[in-house]
Design a protein around this motif. Sequence first.
Motif, mmCIF file in Angstrom:
data_model
loop_
_atom_site.group_PDB
_atom_site.id
_atom_site.type_symbol
_atom_site.label_atom_id
_atom_site.label_comp_id
_atom_site.label_asym_id
_atom_site.label_seq_id
_atom_site.Cartn_x
_atom_site.Cartn_y
_atom_site.Cartn_z
ATOM 1 N N ASN A 1 0.842 -1.190 0.000
ATOM 2 C CA ASN A 1 0.000 0.000 0.000
ATOM 3 C C ASN A 1 0.883 1.248 0.000
ATOM 4 O O ASN A 1 2.089 1.172 0.173
ATOM 5 C CB ASN A 1 -0.919 -0.001 1.215
ATOM 6 N N GLY A 2 0.246 2.384 -0.183
ATOM 7 C CA GLY A 2 1.009 3.637 -0.214
ATOM 8 C C GLY A 2 1.519 3.898 -1.614
ATOM 9 O O GLY A 2 0.745 3.975 -2.576
ATOM 10 N N ASP A 3 2.836 3.997 -1.737
ATOM 11 C CA ASP A 3 3.485 4.248 -3.025
ATOM 12 C C ASP A 3 3.916 2.904 -3.600
ATOM 13 O O ASP A 3 4.924 2.338 -3.186
ATOM 14 C CB ASP A 3 4.691 5.165 -2.804
ATOM 15 N N PRO A 4 3.159 2.335 -4.556
ATOM 16 C CA PRO A 4 3.404 0.955 -4.990
ATOM 17 C C PRO A 4 4.637 0.842 -5.873
ATOM 18 O O PRO A 4 5.231 1.840 -6.286
ATOM 19 C CB PRO A 4 2.129 0.618 -5.775
ATOM 20 N N ASP A 5 5.019 -0.394 -6.197
ATOM 21 C CA ASP A 5 6.221 -0.613 -7.007
ATOM 22 C C ASP A 5 5.867 -0.538 -8.486
ATOM 23 O O ASP A 5 5.636 -1.549 -9.143
ATOM 24 C CB ASP A 5 6.881 -1.947 -6.676
ATOM 25 N N ILE A 6 5.848 0.685 -8.979
ATOM 26 C CA ILE A 6 5.595 0.959 -10.380
ATOM 27 C C ILE A 6 6.838 1.600 -10.974
ATOM 28 O O ILE A 6 7.733 2.025 -10.248
ATOM 29 C CB ILE A 6 4.370 1.876 -10.551
ATOM 30 N N ASP A 7 6.901 1.674 -12.298
ATOM 31 C CA ASP A 7 8.099 2.244 -12.913
ATOM 32 C C ASP A 7 8.025 3.775 -12.939
ATOM 33 O O ASP A 7 7.019 4.383 -12.551
ATOM 34 C CB ASP A 7 8.361 1.640 -14.285
ATOM 35 N N ALA A 8 9.114 4.400 -13.379
ATOM 36 C CA ALA A 8 9.215 5.855 -13.333
ATOM 37 C C ALA A 8 8.183 6.519 -14.242
ATOM 38 O O ALA A 8 7.627 7.569 -13.895
ATOM 39 C CB ALA A 8 10.629 6.286 -13.714
ATOM 40 N N VAL A 9 7.913 5.936 -15.400
ATOM 41 C CA VAL A 9 6.914 6.498 -16.312
ATOM 42 C C VAL A 9 5.552 6.538 -15.629
ATOM 43 O O VAL A 9 4.853 7.557 -15.632
ATOM 44 C CB VAL A 9 6.851 5.673 -17.616
ATOM 45 N N CYS A 10 5.167 5.418 -15.003
ATOM 46 C CA CYS A 10 3.882 5.323 -14.317
ATOM 47 C C CYS A 10 3.821 6.289 -13.133
ATOM 48 O O CYS A 10 2.805 6.966 -12.914
ATOM 49 C CB CYS A 10 3.660 3.889 -13.858
ATOM 50 N N ARG A 11 4.917 6.387 -12.389
ATOM 51 C CA ARG A 11 4.939 7.274 -11.222
ATOM 52 C C ARG A 11 4.889 8.746 -11.634
ATOM 53 O O ARG A 11 4.219 9.554 -10.999
ATOM 54 C CB ARG A 11 6.172 6.976 -10.364
ATOM 55 N N VAL B 1 20.631 -9.114 -10.140
ATOM 56 C CA VAL B 1 21.605 -9.028 -11.228
ATOM 57 C C VAL B 1 22.365 -7.704 -11.189
ATOM 58 O O VAL B 1 21.762 -6.647 -11.367
ATOM 59 C CB VAL B 1 20.912 -9.172 -12.598
ATOM 60 N N PRO B 2 23.683 -7.736 -10.986
ATOM 61 C CA PRO B 2 24.454 -6.490 -11.027
ATOM 62 C C PRO B 2 24.569 -5.960 -12.455
ATOM 63 O O PRO B 2 24.554 -6.723 -13.424
ATOM 64 C CB PRO B 2 25.838 -6.902 -10.498
ATOM 65 N N GLY B 3 24.671 -4.643 -12.559
ATOM 66 C CA GLY B 3 24.993 -4.036 -13.847
ATOM 67 C C GLY B 3 23.838 -3.823 -14.791
ATOM 68 O O GLY B 3 24.057 -3.497 -15.961
ATOM 69 N N VAL B 4 22.588 -3.966 -14.307
ATOM 70 C CA VAL B 4 21.433 -3.754 -15.183
ATOM 71 C C VAL B 4 20.470 -2.725 -14.585
ATOM 72 O O VAL B 4 19.259 -2.749 -14.846
ATOM 73 C CB VAL B 4 20.693 -5.079 -15.492
ATOM 74 N N GLY B 5 21.014 -1.805 -13.798
ATOM 75 C CA GLY B 5 20.199 -0.733 -13.252
ATOM 76 C C GLY B 5 19.066 -1.237 -12.390
ATOM 77 O O GLY B 5 19.232 -2.158 -11.588
ATOM 78 N N ARG B 6 17.893 -0.647 -12.576
ATOM 79 C CA ARG B 6 16.725 -0.985 -11.755
ATOM 80 C C ARG B 6 15.995 -2.234 -12.257
ATOM 81 O O ARG B 6 14.901 -2.539 -11.800
ATOM 82 C CB ARG B 6 15.775 0.217 -11.680
ATOM 83 N N GLY C 1 17.724 4.450 -15.056
ATOM 84 C CA GLY C 1 18.066 3.131 -14.550
ATOM 85 C C GLY C 1 17.143 2.036 -15.055
ATOM 86 O O GLY C 1 17.495 0.850 -15.034
ATOM 87 N N GLU C 2 15.951 2.417 -15.505
ATOM 88 C CA GLU C 2 14.986 1.445 -16.004
ATOM 89 C C GLU C 2 15.015 1.295 -17.527
ATOM 90 O O GLU C 2 14.359 0.404 -18.084
ATOM 91 C CB GLU C 2 13.570 1.864 -15.575
ATOM 92 N N PHE C 3 15.766 2.154 -18.203
ATOM 93 C CA PHE C 3 15.686 2.187 -19.662
ATOM 94 C C PHE C 3 16.071 0.855 -20.299
ATOM 95 O O PHE C 3 15.464 0.427 -21.296
ATOM 96 C CB PHE C 3 16.556 3.307 -20.235
ATOM 97 N N VAL C 4 17.066 0.178 -19.730
ATOM 98 C CA VAL C 4 17.459 -1.109 -20.294
ATOM 99 C C VAL C 4 16.285 -2.080 -20.283
ATOM 100 O O VAL C 4 16.134 -2.925 -21.175
ATOM 101 C CB VAL C 4 18.681 -1.693 -19.537
ATOM 102 N N GLY C 5 15.404 -1.940 -19.304
ATOM 103 C CA GLY C 5 14.209 -2.777 -19.249
ATOM 104 C C GLY C 5 13.175 -2.372 -20.283
ATOM 105 O O GLY C 5 12.563 -3.227 -20.938
ATOM 106 N N TYR C 6 12.947 -1.061 -20.438
ATOM 107 C CA TYR C 6 12.020 -0.599 -21.458
ATOM 108 C C TYR C 6 12.436 -1.115 -22.836
ATOM 109 O O TYR C 6 11.605 -1.437 -23.677
ATOM 110 C CB TYR C 6 11.977 0.930 -21.495
ATOM 111 N N GLU C 7 13.742 -1.192 -23.041
ATOM 112 C CA GLU C 7 14.267 -1.576 -24.342
ATOM 113 C C GLU C 7 14.319 -3.081 -24.552
ATOM 114 O O GLU C 7 13.998 -3.576 -25.633
ATOM 115 C CB GLU C 7 15.669 -0.978 -24.498
ATOM 116 N N ARG C 8 14.671 -3.864 -23.524
ATOM 117 C CA ARG C 8 15.048 -5.251 -23.757
ATOM 118 C C ARG C 8 14.121 -6.289 -23.102
ATOM 119 O O ARG C 8 14.149 -7.452 -23.496
ATOM 120 C CB ARG C 8 16.476 -5.487 -23.265
#
Length: 308
Positions: free
Chosen positions: A169-179, A221-226, A265-272
């Motif tokens: 509850n509160g501030d949920p675990d959403i990505d930066a775009v959603c937040r 996983v190290p090295g992949v940002g968020r 930090g999330e961009f690698v996820g948006y892309e891949r």
Amino acid sequence: MSDSRKFIVCTSINPPTEAIRRFDACTDWTLIVVGDRKTPDDYRLENGIYLSPGDQEKLAPELSGLIGWNCIQRRNLGFVLALDEGAQIVATVDDDNIPHDDWGTGLLVGTTTPIKSYVIDDCCFDPVGATEHGHLWHRGFPLQLLSGRDYSRSETIHTRIDVQADFWNGDPDIDAVCRMEHAPDVTFDPENFPFTANKPGPFNSQNTFLTRDALSRYFMVPGVGRMDDIWASYHLQHLGYTVAYARASVTQLRNVHDLTGDLVGEFVGYERTIDMVKEIAGGTYDARNYWPEQALAAYDAYLRRVGA
């Protein structure tokens, strides 16, 4: 220290927070806080274990060196210690998630139980969209699939639960775009839980319970940002482990974040991530196509260290 075989693992660079004090007071659990080079030198717990940087280098020197410092992936060292101590259930949490009074009770993880399972045709499942807050989505769910989310079909299945991802509850675990767009402050209706799906979906490292067997193959996983915990979640499901999503059992009072920095930090996820989940669905996924070389070496060191 509790005599329980249930452990809580957290990283922190802050003095003990309200969340840490509450987790430390859970009588049926043993708390492990993994420090970093930014953690105060005088960090102390009342009941749990503080794993200092020096302790970590003694515990798993090769793994410690491969992960590096000043990163949340130091949490993997806490997983090593919990497994060494005989943990059967491990909760991975963040220091800004305040546990509710009933946190850690009525767990499904480690059991075989009937559960609602969403039947989706796409290659990835968004658990947040299955709730009454369907305008939001879970961090790490591919943005390319947002418009096609469909929760119209479900069935009851009988399955073993290897991972239980509790909501927040509160501030949920959403990505930066959603937040950035919604800046939500929510309460999730517990009547909507628990559930699973016929396709993999993201889960995080901030309020999640894993069996010993699942934890022995789960690796931030190290090295992949968020995407560190998100890609770990997809990898674990690729190996055949089942995740159930359960009611909110914490309230997140989110530490200060730079949303633009989070976006980067999330961009690698948006892309891949979209390609990753397609390959998992098609049976062609290989972590070597996504994880940096040093992360692969660190995972290999982790597997060898915990005997997986």
